[in-house]
Design an enzyme around this catalytic site. Structure first.
Site, short mmCIF file in Angstrom:
data_model
loop_
_atom_site.label_atom_id
_atom_site.label_comp_id
_atom_site.label_asym_id
_atom_site.label_seq_id
_atom_site.Cartn_x
_atom_site.Cartn_y
_atom_site.Cartn_z
CD GLU A 182 -31.50 -54.46 10.41
OE1 GLU A 182 -32.69 -54.30 10.76
OE2 GLU A 182 -30.93 -53.66 9.63
CB SER A 201 -39.55 -51.36 11.58
OG SER A 201 -38.66 -52.38 11.17
FE FE Z 1 -32.14 -52.23 8.92
#
Ligand code: FE
Ligand code: PHE
Length: 295
Positions: A182, A201
């Site tokens: 992550e 993201s």
């Molecule tokens: Fe994720």
């Protein structure tokens, strides 16, 4: 750990609202509205511009190789053709977070669960739970990389094993996922780059993780990472830097069973701490940090 939710999303005039279910679904591609494709396109374009020179080359090249584009939400079945040929991974559509053991079992079998629904336009900059953009744009590209592909499968297998040991083992294993998959950074000849899906993201964290003076940037050390608490509601206080994907494979190859026992005897480390034996790329100023809230 929290009881995972199983949610289905239904379109209403309030956006996609949750309905509880256990389903694994085929991507309902024809049901995406113009607004959904536009959300994808807007996020895709913005992040790609930001990530050139910030994300690692493996990530950016994989997105192109997979044929992801801002034009429309990619189809899982089309991506699966390329993924299958390259590393054997397959995407499966899901409603949201899965129960832990199900998630591990999918990874162990080279299936990556992707949330099928995308955030509303007013959630462009922040959304609390993983949506299609986070999962597909953030996680899927590196599944094209042979080393990372192997790491993810090994992680799934390790998860199935840790699940059978005890909840504490899972806490330690989850921290590893958090600080690598992550929120990982990677050292390259050109400087530090991003590979973590939670960072790529997010516009804010793409800038913050690399360029802010606030967070620590420390060399990856398996045991150190597995002892370190993390943040779920703010940017991370610490990022761990790997030297390459091979390092992840090598560090996690040994049997973790004795390691879990050792870790149980040791105290957790606060998210923002720097320790004497850390390899420090950057010592964070701590500016803007909240005092409590480490998970
Ligand atoms: Fe994720
Ligand atoms: N080697 C670990 C174990 O024996 C499994 C693992 C692999 C965990 C990769 C994380 C990442 O449990």
């Amino acid at each position: 750990m929290n009881e995972p939710r199983r949610v289905e999303r239904q379109q209403t005039d309030k956006g996609y609202v949750p309905v509880y279910t256990t389903a694994i679904v085929e991507q309902p591609w024809d049901s995406y509205r113009d607004e959904d494709h536009a959300t994808w396109g807007q996020l895709y374009q913005r992040q790609r511009e930001l990530l050139v020179g910030r994300a690692c080359d493996e990530f950016l090249q994989a997105q192109d190789a997979m044929g992801m584009s801002p034009d429309k939400i990619p189809r899982f079945d089309e991506l699966n053709v390329v993924l299958g040929k390259t590393t054997g991974w397959q995407l499966i559509g899901v409603e949201g977070l899965l129960p832990e053991l199900d998630f591990f079992d999918h990874l162990a079998n080279r299936r990556f669960p992707v949330t099928w629904w995308i955030r509303r336009p007013d959630q462009i900059d922040y959304i609390e739970e993983p949506d299609l953009f986070h999962d597909l744009f953030g996680h899927v590209p590196l599944l094209m990389n042979p080393l990372f592909a192997d790491y993810m499968e090994a992680y799934g297998k390790g998860g199935v094993k840790a699940h059978a040991i005890d909840p504490e083992a899972l806490v330690h294993l989850t921290r590893l996922y958090w600080y690598t998959v992550e929120f990982g950074l990677i050292n390259t000849p050109g400087g530090l780059r991003i590979y973590g899906a939670g960072i790529v993201s997010s516009k804010g964290e793409s800038l913050y993780s690399l360029e802010s003076d606030s967070p620590n940037r420390l060399g990856f050390d398996l045991q150190r990472v597995m002892r370190t608490r993390y943040r779920i509601d703010t940017f991370q206080k610490t990022y761990f830097v790997i030297d390459g994907f091979q390092q992840l494979i090598d560090a996690t190859a040994p049997d973790f069973t004795p390691l879990y026992q050792q870790l149980q005897q040791q105290d957790a480390i606060a998210a923002g701490d720097v320790r004497a034996d850390d390899r420090v790329y950057h010592r964070g100023t701590g500016e803007g940090w909240l005092n409590d809230g480490d998970v």
